[in-house]
Motif scaffolding. Structure first.
Motif, PDB file in Angstrom:
ATOM      1  N   HIS A 245       0.816  -1.204   0.000  1.00  0.00           N
ATOM      2  CA  HIS A 245       0.000   0.000   0.000  1.00  0.00           C
ATOM      3  C   HIS A 245       0.859   1.267   0.000  1.00  0.00           C
ATOM      4  O   HIS A 245       1.954   1.290   0.561  1.00  0.00           O
ATOM      5  N   ARG A 246       0.314   2.290  -0.594  1.00  0.00           N
ATOM      6  CA  ARG A 246       0.886   3.641  -0.492  1.00  0.00           C
ATOM      7  C   ARG A 246       0.000   4.403   0.480  1.00  0.00           C
ATOM      8  O   ARG A 246      -1.194   4.604   0.223  1.00  0.00           O
ATOM      9  N   LYS A 247       0.560   4.816   1.603  1.00  0.00           N
ATOM     10  CA  LYS A 247      -0.240   5.406   2.675  1.00  0.00           C
ATOM     11  C   LYS A 247      -0.196   6.933   2.612  1.00  0.00           C
ATOM     12  O   LYS A 247       0.833   7.528   2.286  1.00  0.00           O
ATOM     13  N   GLY A 248      -1.325   7.551   2.962  1.00  0.00           N
ATOM     14  CA  GLY A 248      -1.374   8.998   2.977  1.00  0.00           C
ATOM     15  C   GLY A 248      -2.790   9.519   3.018  1.00  0.00           C
ATOM     16  O   GLY A 248      -3.694   8.883   3.561  1.00  0.00           O
ATOM     17  N   SER A 249      -3.017  10.685   2.411  1.00  0.00           N
ATOM     18  CA  SER A 249      -4.316  11.344   2.430  1.00  0.00           C
ATOM     19  C   SER A 249      -4.534  12.071   1.107  1.00  0.00           C
ATOM     20  O   SER A 249      -3.584  12.372   0.381  1.00  0.00           O
ATOM     21  N   TRP A 250      -5.798  12.348   0.813  1.00  0.00           N
ATOM     22  CA  TRP A 250      -6.140  13.044  -0.427  1.00  0.00           C
ATOM     23  C   TRP A 250      -6.252  14.543  -0.168  1.00  0.00           C
ATOM     24  O   TRP A 250      -6.913  14.978   0.779  1.00  0.00           O
ATOM     25  N   LEU A 251      -5.608  15.316  -1.024  1.00  0.00           N
ATOM     26  CA  LEU A 251      -5.756  16.768  -1.024  1.00  0.00           C
ATOM     27  C   LEU A 251      -6.686  17.115  -2.175  1.00  0.00           C
ATOM     28  O   LEU A 251      -6.368  16.865  -3.345  1.00  0.00           O
ATOM     29  N   VAL A 252      -7.849  17.662  -1.842  1.00  0.00           N
ATOM     30  CA  VAL A 252      -8.916  17.878  -2.825  1.00  0.00           C
ATOM     31  C   VAL A 252      -9.227  19.367  -2.906  1.00  0.00           C
ATOM     32  O   VAL A 252      -9.499  20.011  -1.884  1.00  0.00           O
ATOM     33  N   ASP A 253      -9.197  19.903  -4.117  1.00  0.00           N
ATOM     34  CA  ASP A 253      -9.600  21.287  -4.336  1.00  0.00           C
ATOM     35  C   ASP A 253     -11.036  21.318  -4.840  1.00  0.00           C
ATOM     36  O   ASP A 253     -11.374  20.671  -5.850  1.00  0.00           O
ATOM     37  N   LEU A 254     -11.877  22.058  -4.128  1.00  0.00           N
ATOM     38  CA  LEU A 254     -13.282  22.193  -4.489  1.00  0.00           C
ATOM     39  C   LEU A 254     -13.506  23.600  -5.023  1.00  0.00           C
ATOM     40  O   LEU A 254     -13.364  24.587  -4.286  1.00  0.00           O
ATOM     41  N   GLY A 255     -13.792  23.689  -6.329  1.00  0.00           N
ATOM     42  CA  GLY A 255     -14.024  24.980  -6.947  1.00  0.00           C
ATOM     43  C   GLY A 255     -15.485  25.357  -6.962  1.00  0.00           C
ATOM     44  O   GLY A 255     -16.310  24.763  -6.262  1.00  0.00           O
ATOM     45  N   ALA A 256     -15.825  26.315  -7.811  1.00  0.00           N
ATOM     46  CA  ALA A 256     -17.196  26.822  -7.848  1.00  0.00           C
ATOM     47  C   ALA A 256     -18.188  25.768  -8.322  1.00  0.00           C
ATOM     48  O   ALA A 256     -19.356  25.766  -7.905  1.00  0.00           O
ATOM     49  N   ALA A 257     -17.712  24.848  -9.183  1.00  0.00           N
ATOM     50  CA  ALA A 257     -18.627  23.851  -9.759  1.00  0.00           C
ATOM     51  C   ALA A 257     -18.328  22.437  -9.296  1.00  0.00           C
ATOM     52  O   ALA A 257     -18.851  21.477  -9.865  1.00  0.00           O
ATOM     53  N   GLY A 258     -17.490  22.272  -8.290  1.00  0.00           N
ATOM     54  CA  GLY A 258     -17.151  20.941  -7.798  1.00  0.00           C
ATOM     55  C   GLY A 258     -15.656  20.728  -7.730  1.00  0.00           C
ATOM     56  O   GLY A 258     -14.866  21.691  -7.678  1.00  0.00           O
TER      57      GLY A 258
END
Length: 389
Positions: A245-258
């Protein structure tokens, strides 16, 4: 809005008796560094904060420290309970903590009531779904079936009913369970607890249709089920089945439309995992295995006869060997162990057969004598190891 998605911390868990609390504390340090370096606005932790319903004191102290540090950072925090957590214990003081920017959602009563956040594009509604037990909610929610599909379906009906009153609002849903897509099947690991009801645990990702981002927990490997439905996986490996496994976390950018972008942020690796197999002599001599000498090791020996002091000898080269198993060519020999336990055989004969089957060679005369003395000591008649009839 920039979101950091993590889950399955399992604070208080050990790894084959190796304590992990120090490594889990290092992961918390890593999270705070990411929050600062990546200008994170929201941290979501999708369940299994603790490893068990009654966590050890040190684990509770670390969770308190983690929540407090994140509350003092630039980010807001939303936490949901998982199947390993006690909803009542994790949710204690949730109403008070809301004011500090730490939002814990551990009660089914909170389903449908979002945490509302603002950014330059408007409002984001974060619906944190705690782990929903079908057995406990079947009657209160008047579900048509006692299943994960039914209980999550009802939870999402409540979420959509709330979102319908908030036109134009972007949505984030956190959920803890076994979700899968026909297009992208998921892989489980040995460290995940079975949550199936009636033999079924899977819920289709279709349940999240129309949601801008679904942050999932429960599976310990990272998975992208759709571009907007993801598992972060656990921050540390909790079984040797997770060695790849590759361990870590998701960095998610949420813009105006998703969702506009996603990036996986690797977590620090305290010690690599290695699974090695071969005869003891080969494992001790193979130069290519030098890279595993500092790893946590699971070794499988394939010697025809079980070597003496195998673990001690392995640990001279691989000092962090934690698991040792034996798999001789052809498996167990016929006529040994299981077949030996039959009516008409003495305890001593059964013990001798067991030793022979276990290590692949018979007991020596001295060992046989010692086993006879042990059997005699356990026999009602101390003068004779009687035949079992």
């Amino acid at each position: 809005m920039r979101i950091l998605h993590t889950s399955d911390w399992h604070l208080g868990r050990s790894f084959h008796r190796e304590g992990l609390l120090g490594h889990q504390a290092a992961y918390v340090d890593h999270l705070l560094e990411v929050i600062d370096a990546e200008q994170v606005d929201l941290v979501v932790v999708a369940g299994d904060i603790y490893d068990r319903a009654l966590p050890p004191v040190d684990a509770v102290r670390l969770a308190n420290e983690a929540f407090t540090r994140i509350a003092h950072s630039r980010a807001r925090l939303v936490v949901t309970s998982g199947n390993h957590d006690s909803a009542q214990r994790l949710g204690f003081g949730a109403d008070l903590m809301d004011a500090a920017g730490v939002h814990i959602r551990a009660s089914a009563l909170s389903v449908g009531t979002p945490v509302l956040l603002e950014d330059e594009h408007g409002t984001v509604a974060v619906h944190g779904l705690p782990y929903l037990d079908p057995d406990l909610l079947h009657e209160p929610w008047q579900l048509p079936a006692r299943s994960h599909e039914a209980v999550v379906g009802e939870a999402m009906r409540r979420v959509r009913a709330d979102l319908a009153t908030r036109p134009g609002v972007r949505s984030v849903v956190m959920a803890h369970g076994f979700f899968s897509s026909a297009a992208r099947p998921v892989e489980t690991s040995d460290s995940e607890r079975d949550i199936s009801v009636g033999g079924v645990s899977m819920v289709s990702t279709d349940v999240f249709d129309g949601i801008d981002y679904a942050a999932l927990g429960h599976l310990h490997g990272r998975h992208t089920l759709t571009e907007t439905v993801r598992y972060s996986g656990s921050p540390l490996a909790y079984s040797f089945s997770e060695a790849h496994h590759r361990k870590g976390s998701w960095l998610v950018d949420l813009g105006a439309a998703g969702v506009t972008s996603t990036e996986f942020i690797d977590a620090p690796v305290p010690r690599r995992l290695a699974r090695i197999s071969g005869t003891l002599a080969d494992l001790l001599a193979d130069a290519s295995l030098a890279r595993h000498e500092d790893a946590w090791v699971q070794a499988t020996l394939t010697d025809a006869v079980r070597p003496a002091q195998a673990m001690e000898r392995l640990r001279r080269r691989f000092p962090h060997t934690l698991v040792l198993s034996f798999q001789p060519p052809g498996g167990h020999r016929p006529g040994s162990a299981g077949a030996a336990v039959a009516a008409g055989r003495s305890d001593h004969e059964i013990a001798l057969d067991f030793v022979d089957a276990l290590r692949g060679r018979p007991a020596s005369p001295a060992e046989a004598a010692l086993l006879r003395d042990a059997c005699d000591a356990c026999s009602p008649d101390r003068d004779l190891d009687t035949v079992v009839s």
